[in-house]
Design a protein around this motif. Structure first.
Motif, PDB file in Angstrom:
ATOM      1  N   ILE A  53       0.847  -1.199   0.000  1.00  0.00           N
ATOM      2  CA  ILE A  53       0.000   0.000   0.000  1.00  0.00           C
ATOM      3  C   ILE A  53       0.884   1.251   0.000  1.00  0.00           C
ATOM      4  O   ILE A  53       1.799   1.357   0.810  1.00  0.00           O
ATOM      5  CB  ILE A  53      -0.930   0.000   1.227  1.00  0.00           C
ATOM      6  N   PHE A  54       0.618   2.182  -0.922  1.00  0.00           N
ATOM      7  CA  PHE A  54       1.385   3.431  -0.946  1.00  0.00           C
ATOM      8  C   PHE A  54       0.534   4.630  -0.572  1.00  0.00           C
ATOM      9  O   PHE A  54       1.044   5.730  -0.358  1.00  0.00           O
ATOM     10  CB  PHE A  54       2.038   3.656  -2.315  1.00  0.00           C
ATOM     11  N   ASN A  55      -0.787   4.419  -0.464  1.00  0.00           N
ATOM     12  CA  ASN A  55      -1.652   5.526  -0.047  1.00  0.00           C
ATOM     13  C   ASN A  55      -2.995   4.963   0.393  1.00  0.00           C
ATOM     14  O   ASN A  55      -3.429   3.916  -0.084  1.00  0.00           O
ATOM     15  CB  ASN A  55      -1.866   6.524  -1.192  1.00  0.00           C
ATOM     16  N   THR A  56      -3.617   5.656   1.323  1.00  0.00           N
ATOM     17  CA  THR A  56      -4.969   5.316   1.744  1.00  0.00           C
ATOM     18  C   THR A  56      -5.792   6.580   1.713  1.00  0.00           C
ATOM     19  O   THR A  56      -5.283   7.673   1.951  1.00  0.00           O
ATOM     20  CB  THR A  56      -4.990   4.726   3.164  1.00  0.00           C
ATOM     21  N   ALA A  57      -7.064   6.429   1.430  1.00  0.00           N
ATOM     22  CA  ALA A  57      -7.935   7.606   1.358  1.00  0.00           C
ATOM     23  C   ALA A  57      -9.279   7.249   1.959  1.00  0.00           C
ATOM     24  O   ALA A  57     -10.212   6.870   1.264  1.00  0.00           O
ATOM     25  CB  ALA A  57      -8.103   8.077  -0.083  1.00  0.00           C
ATOM     26  N   GLY A  58      -9.372   7.315   3.286  1.00  0.00           N
ATOM     27  CA  GLY A  58     -10.629   7.005   3.949  1.00  0.00           C
ATOM     28  C   GLY A  58     -10.949   5.539   3.854  1.00  0.00           C
ATOM     29  O   GLY A  58     -10.320   4.698   4.492  1.00  0.00           O
ATOM     30  N   GLU A  64       0.620  -0.953  -4.945  1.00  0.00           N
ATOM     31  CA  GLU A  64       1.523  -1.145  -6.073  1.00  0.00           C
ATOM     32  C   GLU A  64       1.988  -2.606  -6.105  1.00  0.00           C
ATOM     33  O   GLU A  64       2.233  -3.203  -5.053  1.00  0.00           O
ATOM     34  CB  GLU A  64       2.728  -0.216  -5.921  1.00  0.00           C
ATOM     35  N   PHE A  65       2.121  -3.156  -7.328  1.00  0.00           N
ATOM     36  CA  PHE A  65       2.558  -4.541  -7.494  1.00  0.00           C
ATOM     37  C   PHE A  65       3.727  -4.610  -8.480  1.00  0.00           C
ATOM     38  O   PHE A  65       3.841  -3.762  -9.378  1.00  0.00           O
ATOM     39  CB  PHE A  65       1.414  -5.413  -8.017  1.00  0.00           C
ATOM     40  N   PRO A  66       4.554  -5.638  -8.339  1.00  0.00           N
ATOM     41  CA  PRO A  66       5.678  -5.795  -9.269  1.00  0.00           C
ATOM     42  C   PRO A  66       5.253  -6.267 -10.645  1.00  0.00           C
ATOM     43  O   PRO A  66       6.014  -6.169 -11.601  1.00  0.00           O
ATOM     44  CB  PRO A  66       6.568  -6.829  -8.573  1.00  0.00           C
ATOM     45  N   SER A  67       4.024  -6.828 -10.752  1.00  0.00           N
ATOM     46  CA  SER A  67       3.548  -7.301 -12.056  1.00  0.00           C
ATOM     47  C   SER A  67       2.042  -7.180 -12.141  1.00  0.00           C
ATOM     48  O   SER A  67       1.336  -7.174 -11.113  1.00  0.00           O
ATOM     49  CB  SER A  67       3.954  -8.772 -12.281  1.00  0.00           C
ATOM     50  N   ALA A  68       1.529  -7.088 -13.356  1.00  0.00           N
ATOM     51  CA  ALA A  68       0.087  -7.004 -13.577  1.00  0.00           C
ATOM     52  C   ALA A  68      -0.600  -8.292 -13.144  1.00  0.00           C
ATOM     53  O   ALA A  68      -1.718  -8.268 -12.609  1.00  0.00           O
ATOM     54  CB  ALA A  68      -0.191  -6.710 -15.049  1.00  0.00           C
ATOM     55  N   VAL A  69       0.045  -9.439 -13.384  1.00  0.00           N
ATOM     56  CA  VAL A  69      -0.543 -10.726 -13.008  1.00  0.00           C
ATOM     57  C   VAL A  69      -0.744 -10.789 -11.496  1.00  0.00           C
ATOM     58  O   VAL A  69      -1.795 -11.202 -11.002  1.00  0.00           O
ATOM     59  CB  VAL A  69       0.350 -11.898 -13.491  1.00  0.00           C
ATOM     60  N   ASN A  70       0.258 -10.369 -10.754  1.00  0.00           N
ATOM     61  CA  ASN A  70       0.137 -10.360  -9.288  1.00  0.00           C
ATOM     62  C   ASN A  70      -1.026  -9.480  -8.837  1.00  0.00           C
ATOM     63  O   ASN A  70      -1.785  -9.836  -7.930  1.00  0.00           O
ATOM     64  CB  ASN A  70       1.427  -9.838  -8.656  1.00  0.00           C
ATOM     65  N   ALA A  71      -1.152  -8.304  -9.453  1.00  0.00           N
ATOM     66  CA  ALA A  71      -2.215  -7.375  -9.073  1.00  0.00           C
ATOM     67  C   ALA A  71      -3.590  -7.991  -9.328  1.00  0.00           C
ATOM     68  O   ALA A  71      -4.489  -7.913  -8.485  1.00  0.00           O
ATOM     69  CB  ALA A  71      -2.060  -6.069  -9.850  1.00  0.00           C
ATOM     70  N   VAL A  72      -3.760  -8.600 -10.484  1.00  0.00           N
ATOM     71  CA  VAL A  72      -5.051  -9.211 -10.835  1.00  0.00           C
ATOM     72  C   VAL A  72      -5.354 -10.384  -9.913  1.00  0.00           C
ATOM     73  O   VAL A  72      -6.476 -10.526  -9.403  1.00  0.00           O
ATOM     74  CB  VAL A  72      -5.043  -9.652 -12.314  1.00  0.00           C
ATOM     75  N   GLU A  73      -4.383 -11.250  -9.680  1.00  0.00           N
ATOM     76  CA  GLU A  73      -4.614 -12.412  -8.819  1.00  0.00           C
ATOM     77  C   GLU A  73      -4.939 -11.973  -7.388  1.00  0.00           C
ATOM     78  O   GLU A  73      -5.772 -12.581  -6.711  1.00  0.00           O
ATOM     79  CB  GLU A  73      -3.399 -13.336  -8.845  1.00  0.00           C
ATOM     80  N   CYS A  74      -4.289 -10.919  -6.920  1.00  0.00           N
ATOM     81  CA  CYS A  74      -4.585 -10.382  -5.591  1.00  0.00           C
ATOM     82  C   CYS A  74      -6.005  -9.832  -5.540  1.00  0.00           C
ATOM     83  O   CYS A  74      -6.745 -10.083  -4.584  1.00  0.00           O
ATOM     84  CB  CYS A  74      -3.588  -9.286  -5.231  1.00  0.00           C
ATOM     85  N   GLY A  75      -6.408  -9.073  -6.590  1.00  0.00           N
ATOM     86  CA  GLY A  75      -7.755  -8.514  -6.631  1.00  0.00           C
ATOM     87  C   GLY A  75      -8.820  -9.591  -6.622  1.00  0.00           C
ATOM     88  O   GLY A  75      -9.830  -9.495  -5.910  1.00  0.00           O
ATOM     89  N   VAL A  76      -8.610 -10.635  -7.401  1.00  0.00           N
ATOM     90  CA  VAL A  76      -9.577 -11.736  -7.467  1.00  0.00           C
ATOM     91  C   VAL A  76      -9.651 -12.459  -6.126  1.00  0.00           C
ATOM     92  O   VAL A  76     -10.741 -12.754  -5.610  1.00  0.00           O
ATOM     93  CB  VAL A  76      -9.185 -12.728  -8.590  1.00  0.00           C
ATOM     94  N   ALA A  77      -8.494 -12.755  -5.525  1.00  0.00           N
ATOM     95  CA  ALA A  77      -8.464 -13.439  -4.232  1.00  0.00           C
ATOM     96  C   ALA A  77      -9.171 -12.605  -3.165  1.00  0.00           C
ATOM     97  O   ALA A  77      -9.927 -13.142  -2.334  1.00  0.00           O
ATOM     98  CB  ALA A  77      -7.018 -13.712  -3.825  1.00  0.00           C
ATOM     99  N   PHE A  78      -8.937 -11.292  -3.185  1.00  0.00           N
ATOM    100  CA  PHE A  78      -9.564 -10.407  -2.203  1.00  0.00           C
ATOM    101  C   PHE A  78     -11.087 -10.405  -2.352  1.00  0.00           C
ATOM    102  O   PHE A  78     -11.824 -10.546  -1.370  1.00  0.00           O
ATOM    103  CB  PHE A  78      -9.019  -8.988  -2.353  1.00  0.00           C
ATOM    104  N   GLN A  79     -11.572 -10.258  -3.573  1.00  0.00           N
ATOM    105  CA  GLN A  79     -13.031 -10.242  -3.784  1.00  0.00           C
ATOM    106  C   GLN A  79     -13.654 -11.573  -3.383  1.00  0.00           C
ATOM    107  O   GLN A  79     -14.752 -11.616  -2.809  1.00  0.00           O
ATOM    108  CB  GLN A  79     -13.362  -9.907  -5.248  1.00  0.00           C
TER     109      GLN A  79
END
Length: 619
Positions: A53-58, A64-79
């Protein structure tokens, strides 16, 4: 000064709670606890997929992620994890999230990330469905060959000023939808009547969502301050009345400052909840500063301790203590309130150097300091309305000083000089030559009695613009003003002197330093000075970079909005230019004032010409 820009390509994920404000209205504490649980789930996903996490807003987080694949897999796992949480019978408040993911160019500064890479991720989040994920084409192209997910092409979308090709990740078949694209016309496909109806319904839903988002937080230059309930220890029976209404009294006193917002006692009382920490206060309620105070009594004496905490920096920026007597309970209350006022004024409301140079040894009351700072705020607006308000305020300040016996011609020389100068600028002078003579006398008296940065810088600038002095003389006084002790004003006004004399690089350096010094940039005055200096130097990309995080501020300086109007018009974004111009007018913009703020003749004429075109442009 180091102006090197740290750029890189990064995968950005933005997650935001759906309908957070409504949850808070129904049950604030339960919502805060629910968000804390969801935040824990998110952090576990981030750890697994190497995100940070580099910023929070309420009620939102930017990672930020080192790769697009990591970001997508994290988003799917979170949801998926949030869905499981919401399906549990034990879950009291079921929170839903939208997620947007983009891969793009970002700028790193002070641990935060800015730029189109972040902006588009935020726009994708706004476009996403509840419990859904929307991604950009840059992400889609990278992850399609490496995942087995199902995607839905939404076509080219435009949210605010950002245009991008978007895709939904279908976590569930029911999430498939069709949105209007920029390249296809619903009117052609469905017919005029049906299209108008559908677009109207979509607009109603979309605008309603936007209104909900706006209600969550209004960006402003005024920081939010919360007063924690006063902690007391060792009070005797007769001293217990000391606490009666004390927190509310402090809140009431601080509320008289025009440059800050003070949270209500209800918000202060949340701090008595053990589960409610400072981080929650900053993230969920957008609180900028917290005031903690305690009273430790021993007999008829007590020690008061006061600290002001910057929640953004998570550090104590001011700390003081003082012995008081309890022989008069109400006097003891007044002393505590007065000390808190002074800490806010001397350490937070303005840079300490300015306060020290202006108020040192003046024996001014806390009320006099507050009145003077409020006067400065109005005068700094450089509008007709601000001038009229500040003129009346200055008369009141002078009257109070005479009644208290701490009036002096030298102390009031600088305020009077600035006030007279603005009156002349706004065409309110009855005798311009007499006004010039008065300004000269005011400034000389100020320098003689208080030879500090504020008096020298006023004489440098007003001497140049109003009294006929040359650049060499004024620049020399700018250097004197900043030789031992720089203040926000001595640097900011120094930037104006250098700009007037055509020394643009020095003007930018001074403007940057002034902005860095401003703990509270009231009405975005320091930001405005820097934007205008960059504007004169042709640094358009840098203007957009530093302004981008403040674009939604309701009180954004009208001259900044005028600059954005001109830049967007030249880029062909005429509707956006029109919107910026309307906001500038709403915030008090006057074209005549631009003539006293821009010192590049051809740029000034070009800007005024474009503003005229924008004014008559029919959308």
């Amino acid at each position: 000064m180091n102006t090197e820009v740290d750029r890189k390509i990064a995968a950005i994920l933005v997650a935001d709670v759906v309908g957070y404000s409504k949850h808070m209205e129904r049950d604030e504490n339960a919502t805060l606890n629910a968000y804390a649980e969801c935040e824990k789930i998110l952090k576990n996903c981030l750890k697994k997929y190497k995100g940070s996490i580099f910023n929070t807003a309420g009620d939102s987080a930017l990672a930020e992620f080192p790769s697009a694949v990591n970001a997508v897999e994290c988003g799917v796992a979170f949801q998926n994890d949030i869905k499981k949480r919401n399906e549990s019978d034990k879950t009291e408040v079921k929170l839903e999230f939208r997620i947007g993911i983009n891969m793009g160019d970002v700028v790193k500064k002070e641990g935060n990330l800015f730029g189109d890479g972040v902006n588009i991720a935020a726009r994708l989040e706004a476009l996403a469905q509840p419990n859904g994920i929307s991604i950009s084409k840059s992400v889609y192209d990278l992850v399609v060959p490496k995942t087995k997910m199902t995607f839905n092409d939404l076509g080219v979308q435009k949210v605010k000023q950002n245009e991008f090709h978007a895709f939904d990740i279908l976590l569930d078949p029911s999430q498939k939808r069709t949105l209007k694209t920029k390249s296809s016309s619903m009117i052609t496909i469905l017919g005029v009547g049906a299209a108008v109806l559908i677009v109207g319904v979509l607009a109603f839903v979309f605008l309603s969502n936007n209104e909900q988002e706006k209600q969550k937080f209004t960006l402003t230059s005024k920081p939010l301050v919360v007063v924690a309930p006063v902690f007391t220890s060792g009070l005797g029976e007769t001293q217990s009345v000391f606490n009666n209404g004390l927190t509310n009294s402090i809140i009431s006193s601080l509320s008289k400052f025009d440059s800050i917002r003070v949270g209500p006692e209800k918000l202060s009382n949340l701090l008595t909840d053990r589960e409610f920490d400072q981080k929650t206060l900053h993230i969920k309620h957008r609180v900028d500063f917290l005031i903690n105070s305690s009273v430790l009594s021993s007999g008829e004496q007590a020690r008061i301790n006061i600290e002001v905490i910057s929640l953004e920096k998570n550090e104590v920026i001011s700390s003081t203590n003082k012995l008081i007597n309890f022989d008069d309970i109400f006097k003891a209350q007044n002393i505590l309130v007065s000390e808190i006022l002074n800490e806010m004024q001397f350490k937070v409301m303005n840079d300490a150097a300015m306060i020290e140079s202006w108020f040192k040894d003046r024996n001014l009351s806390a009320e006099q300091v507050r009145m003077t700072l409020n006067w400065r705020k109005e005068l700094s607006k450089f509008t007709v309305n601000g001038y009229m308000k500040s003129k009346n305020m200055l008369k009141e300040i002078e009257q109070v000083a005479k009644e208290r016996g701490n009036y002096s011609e030298g102390f009031f020389g600088v305020p009077r000089a600035w006030q007279t100068f603005q009156g002349a600028i706004f065409g309110m002078s009855e005798n311009i030559e007499k006004d010039k003579e008065n300004v000269e006398n005011y400034l000389n008296a100020a320098v003689a009695e208080l030879p500090g940065p504020n008096s020298y810088i006023a004489r440098a600038y007003l001497g140049l613009l109003f009294l006929g002095r040359n650049c060499e003389e004024s620049i020399a006084e700018v250097k004197i003003a900043n030789s031992e002790l720089s203040t926000q004003d001595s640097l900011g006004v120094g930037a104006l002197v250098y700009a007037t004399c055509g020394k643009r690089k020095m003007a930018i350096d001074y403007a940057r330093s002034a902005r860095e010094m401003a703990k509270i940039d009231t009405d975005w005055v320091a930001l405005n000075i820097l934007v205008l200096r960059l504007f004169e130097d042709g640094q358009e990309d840098e203007i957009f970079r530093i302004v981008e995080k403040y674009l939604e501020a309701q009180d954004l300086h009208p001259q900044i909005l005028a600059v954005l109007t001109k830049l967007e018009w030249k880029r062909g974004n005429k509707k956006l230019a029109k919107d910026y111009y309307a906001r500038a007018k709403d915030n008090g913009f006057d074209e005549n004032l631009l003539k006293t703020s821009l010192f590049h003749p051809s740029l000034l004429q070009e800007t005024l010409s474009i503003l005229g075109k924008v004014k008559s442009f029919k959308q």
